[in-house]
Design a protein around this motif. Structure first.
Motif, PDB file in Angstrom:
ATOM      1  N   CYS A  69       1.008  -0.580  -0.136  1.00 29.85           N
ATOM      2  CA  CYS A  69      -0.158   0.024  -0.200  1.00 29.85           C
ATOM      3  C   CYS A  69       1.431   1.383  -0.129  1.00 29.85           C
ATOM      4  CB  CYS A  69      -0.908   0.218   1.001  1.00 29.85           C
ATOM      5  SG  CYS A  69      -1.995   1.150   1.894  1.00 29.85           S
ATOM      6  N   CYS A  77      -4.844   0.608   2.771  1.00 27.21           N
ATOM      7  CA  CYS A  77      -5.543   1.251   2.912  1.00 27.21           C
ATOM      8  C   CYS A  77      -7.060   1.418   2.080  1.00 27.21           C
ATOM      9  CB  CYS A  77      -5.805   3.191   2.749  1.00 27.21           C
ATOM     10  SG  CYS A  77      -5.358   3.228   0.662  1.00 27.21           S
ATOM     11  N   GLY A  78      -6.882   0.496   0.988  1.00 23.00           N
ATOM     12  CA  GLY A  78      -7.811  -0.125  -0.072  1.00 23.00           C
ATOM     13  C   GLY A  78      -7.815   0.861  -1.115  1.00 23.00           C
ATOM     14  N   GLU A  79      -7.411   2.309  -0.385  1.00 17.51           N
ATOM     15  CA  GLU A  79      -8.011   3.205  -2.021  1.00 17.51           C
ATOM     16  C   GLU A  79      -6.782   3.352  -2.815  1.00 17.51           C
ATOM     17  OE1 GLU A  79     -11.191   3.608  -1.996  1.00 17.51           O
ATOM     18  OE2 GLU A  79     -11.092   3.305   0.296  1.00 17.51           O
TER      19      GLU A  79
END
Ligand SMILES: [Zn+2]
Length: 325
Positions: A69, A77-79
């Motif tokens: 990430c 963060c997933g984004e």
């Protein structure tokens, strides 16, 4: 990645688990990993072990995502772009090494030395294209044969700084001591009923939660994937088989219900069978010959587990266990 050998989820539909919240149960393990990530002391090689469907593969992806990430704090963060690519299974620096299919489309039983050389050793010579690390997840690493494991030793001993290797295993006993000594082991366990109820609530499961939770026997993956419904069918089928003796009529009917789960994970199904036979042996009112017969079924189930090769059909195995008096 092949769809059939991925343990927890259907990969084509559901995004890969990458964030801290995507992991269920075994929170103390997650806390340890968090502190290793925060102090940058995470081992570059590791084994994640534990019974089927407790989250081994999910954890491997969550650790990998944390390392890749762009914001990593310390978990993913997933984004960011890297996270989004991992979620879709298209990140070039995260390699999933698993059992290949042979020419007839059957899944091989071993990860061979050629595959290890090609997909890991040679691939590890070049640094990552896009990521911070080049990560190899090997599953099931207990299917690495002896020469494959030996071929990996040097890389496990002195991995270049950009390499991360995660071995996933149900049975670490099949790994060589030399491999095990180079890889700290992260053990996942089945989780408590209370934690399973928490999982059920978090995934928004409706209806009879206690039936679902009890059929899942502490394995979050079984609950999340809806596989618990098949386990209820399995339980009924085994109980029928235990009662109907050698009447072949019931046999086919019940084995048909086992077949569904067999294609998912043979060891898991046999493990469940073993559990149910053990349960029957514990019941008080058995005659001596009934008990003997159950013990024989118990032994034959264990033998089946030892001999298991992928793609053996359920009918053959259950014929041996239940009808081979
Ligand atoms: Zn991210």
């Amino acid at each position: 990645m092949s769809k059939k050998v991925f343990e927890e989820i259907e990969v084509s539909e559901i995004p890969y688990p990458i964030k801290r919240d995507d992991f269920f149960g075994n929170q103390e393990v997650l806390k340890q990993i968090e502190s290793s990530l925060l102090s940058s002391s995470l081992s570059q090689t590791m084994i994640i072990s534990g019974p089927p469907s407790v989250g081994k593969t999910s954890l491997a992806y969550i650790i990998s995502s944390a390392l890749q990430c762009e914001k990593g704090n310390p978990f993913a963060c997933g984004e960011c772009l890297n996270c989004r690519k991992i979620k879709k299974g298209i990140f070039p620096d995260l390699r999933y090494i698993s059992l290949l299919e042979d020419d007839s489309g059957k899944i091989k039983t071993q990860i061979t030395i050629d595959q290890v050389r090609e997909e890991i050793i040679r691939a590890s010579e070049l640094p990552p294209y896009e990521g911070k690390k080049l990560i190899f997840i090997v599953e099931p690493s207990d299917s690495l044969n002896v020469s494959s494991q030996n071929a990996l030793l040097k890389l496990l001993e002195e991995p270049p700084s950009y390499i991360q290797i995660i071995l996933i295993a149900k049975e670490t006993s099949k790994l060589l001591p030399t491999v095990r000594s180079r890889c700290p082991e992260i053990k996942l366990k089945e989780i408590s009923q209370n934690e399973m109820f928490e999982v059920a609530k978090r995934i928004g499961l409706k209806g009879d939660l206690s039936t679902a939770v009890s059929a899942s026997r502490g394995r979050a993956g079984v609950l999340i994937s809806d596989k618990w419904k098949d386990y209820i069918k399995l339980k009924i089928a085994i109980e029928n088989l235990l009662q109907s003796g050698r009447e072949i009529k019931y046999f086919d009917e019940n084995v048909a219900n086992i077949e569904i789960l067999m294609s998912y994970d043979q060891i898991l199904v046999l493990d469940e069978t073993l559990f149910l036979i053990k349960d029957a042996i514990r019941s008080r009112n058995l005659t001596e010959s009934e008990e003997r017969s159950l013990l024989r079924k118990y032994e034959r189930t264990i033998k089946s587990m030892e001999m298991i090769v992928r793609n053996v059909n359920a009918s053959l195995i259950y014929n041996y266990i239940f009808l081979g008096e």
